[in-house]
Scaffold this motif. Structure first.
Motif, mmCIF file in Angstrom:
data_model
loop_
_atom_site.group_PDB
_atom_site.id
_atom_site.type_symbol
_atom_site.label_atom_id
_atom_site.label_comp_id
_atom_site.label_asym_id
_atom_site.label_seq_id
_atom_site.Cartn_x
_atom_site.Cartn_y
_atom_site.Cartn_z
ATOM 1 N N ASP A 97 0.771 122.257 38.332
ATOM 2 C CA ASP A 97 -0.265 123.480 38.960
ATOM 3 C C ASP A 97 0.606 124.261 40.105
ATOM 4 O OD1 ASP A 97 -1.954 125.425 39.750
ATOM 5 O OD2 ASP A 97 -3.717 123.997 39.644
ATOM 6 N N PRO A 98 0.918 125.362 40.141
ATOM 7 C CA PRO A 98 1.676 126.174 41.294
ATOM 8 C C PRO A 98 0.921 126.249 42.342
ATOM 9 C CG PRO A 98 1.406 127.758 39.502
ATOM 10 C CD PRO A 98 0.880 126.471 38.952
ATOM 11 N N LYS A 99 -0.726 126.305 42.256
ATOM 12 C CA LYS A 99 -1.447 126.262 43.303
ATOM 13 C C LYS A 99 -1.508 124.932 44.142
ATOM 14 C CE LYS A 99 -4.646 129.517 41.683
ATOM 15 N NZ LYS A 99 -6.069 129.620 41.514
ATOM 16 N N ASP A 100 -0.834 123.725 43.579
ATOM 17 C CA ASP A 100 -0.808 122.464 44.220
ATOM 18 C C ASP A 100 0.584 122.346 44.936
ATOM 19 O OD1 ASP A 100 -3.349 121.772 43.419
ATOM 20 O OD2 ASP A 100 -2.459 120.591 41.458
ATOM 21 N N ALA A 101 1.350 123.066 44.927
ATOM 22 C CA ALA A 101 2.748 122.922 45.562
ATOM 23 C C ALA A 101 2.533 123.196 46.944
ATOM 24 C CB ALA A 101 3.748 123.981 45.038
ATOM 25 N N PRO A 102 3.247 122.461 47.681
ATOM 26 C CA PRO A 102 3.102 122.679 49.140
ATOM 27 C C PRO A 102 3.484 123.836 49.842
ATOM 28 C CG PRO A 102 4.678 120.873 48.759
ATOM 29 C CD PRO A 102 4.198 121.431 47.426
ATOM 30 N N GLN A 103 2.845 124.460 50.581
ATOM 31 C CA GLN A 103 3.144 125.670 51.195
ATOM 32 C C GLN A 103 4.148 125.512 52.538
ATOM 33 O OE1 GLN A 103 2.307 129.041 50.007
ATOM 34 N NE2 GLN A 103 1.205 127.813 48.444
ATOM 35 N N ALA A 104 5.232 126.323 52.515
ATOM 36 C CA ALA A 104 6.030 126.144 53.515
ATOM 37 C C ALA A 104 5.498 126.666 54.712
ATOM 38 C CB ALA A 104 7.448 127.194 53.511
ATOM 39 N N ALA A 105 5.499 126.017 55.864
ATOM 40 C CA ALA A 105 4.907 126.246 57.063
ATOM 41 C C ALA A 105 5.692 127.441 57.866
ATOM 42 C CB ALA A 105 5.192 125.195 58.180
ATOM 43 N N SER A 106 4.937 128.444 58.315
ATOM 44 C CA SER A 106 5.553 129.579 58.870
ATOM 45 C C SER A 106 6.067 129.285 60.048
ATOM 46 C CB SER A 106 4.325 130.955 58.742
ATOM 47 O OG SER A 106 4.871 131.964 59.776
ATOM 48 N N PRO A 107 7.053 129.865 60.458
ATOM 49 C CA PRO A 107 7.882 129.473 61.714
ATOM 50 C C PRO A 107 7.190 129.979 62.937
ATOM 51 C CG PRO A 107 9.463 130.803 60.453
ATOM 52 C CD PRO A 107 8.040 130.762 59.684
ATOM 53 N N SER A 108 6.186 131.060 62.696
ATOM 54 C CA SER A 108 5.357 131.529 63.983
ATOM 55 C C SER A 108 4.069 130.645 64.143
ATOM 56 C CB SER A 108 4.809 132.883 63.534
ATOM 57 O OG SER A 108 4.053 132.922 62.393
ATOM 58 N N MET A 109 3.812 129.536 63.238
ATOM 59 C CA MET A 109 2.794 128.722 63.367
ATOM 60 C C MET A 109 3.258 127.455 64.141
ATOM 61 S SD MET A 109 0.349 130.089 61.932
ATOM 62 C CE MET A 109 -1.002 128.995 61.448
ATOM 63 N N ALA A 110 4.583 127.227 64.459
ATOM 64 C CA ALA A 110 4.983 126.106 65.320
ATOM 65 C C ALA A 110 4.492 126.023 66.584
ATOM 66 C CB ALA A 110 6.409 126.176 64.995
#
Length: 135
Positions: free
Chosen positions: A122-135
């Protein structure tokens, strides 16, 4: 899925017919294709590169854009059908006048199969890449 990520995903799988595509990926690419086609039509009109005349006329730029986006458009449509656990061959139902387009529209707006199906995870279960601005 943000629009730019959806478009990058489709173009990075230019001719990839395997796997699954989320609704957002399909519809953002559809909108991108529509906007690029409109811009190509405006450029053809402004530059006088139209081929033929009348409502069905196209131009050189529009023809190049259409050919360039044909394969990724078919690929994302097949992957979208895979997400609803249908074979890509269902795309051929679009050849049936009126009814085929309606059936495909219903398939494209349906939620995908929850969990894995015969076409992948399921593509919805794929881990989302963390946004660089969220670090």
């Amino acid at each position: 899925m943000p629009p730019i990520d959806a478009i990058k995903s489709v173009l990075s799988q230019y001719a990839g017919f395997r796997g699954r595509a989320r609704r957002s990926e399909y519809w953002w690419f559809f909108l991108f294709t529509l906007i690029v086609g409109l811009v190509a039509g405006i450029l053809d009109g402004a530059l006088g590169t139209s081929i033929g005349s009348g409502a069905g006329a196209t131009g050189v730029i529009g023809l190049i854009v259409g050919l360039a986006l044909l394969l990724p458009g078919l690929a994302v449509a097949v992957r979208r059908l895979h997400d609803t656990d249908r074979s890509g061959w269902w795309l051929l139902i679009g050849l049936v006048p009126l009814v085929g387009g309606i059936v495909l529209l219903v398939f494209f707006v349906m939620d995908g199969t929850r969990g894995s199906n015969r076409y992948g995870a399921d593509p919805k279960d794929a881990p989302q890449a963390a946004s660089p601005s969220m670090a």
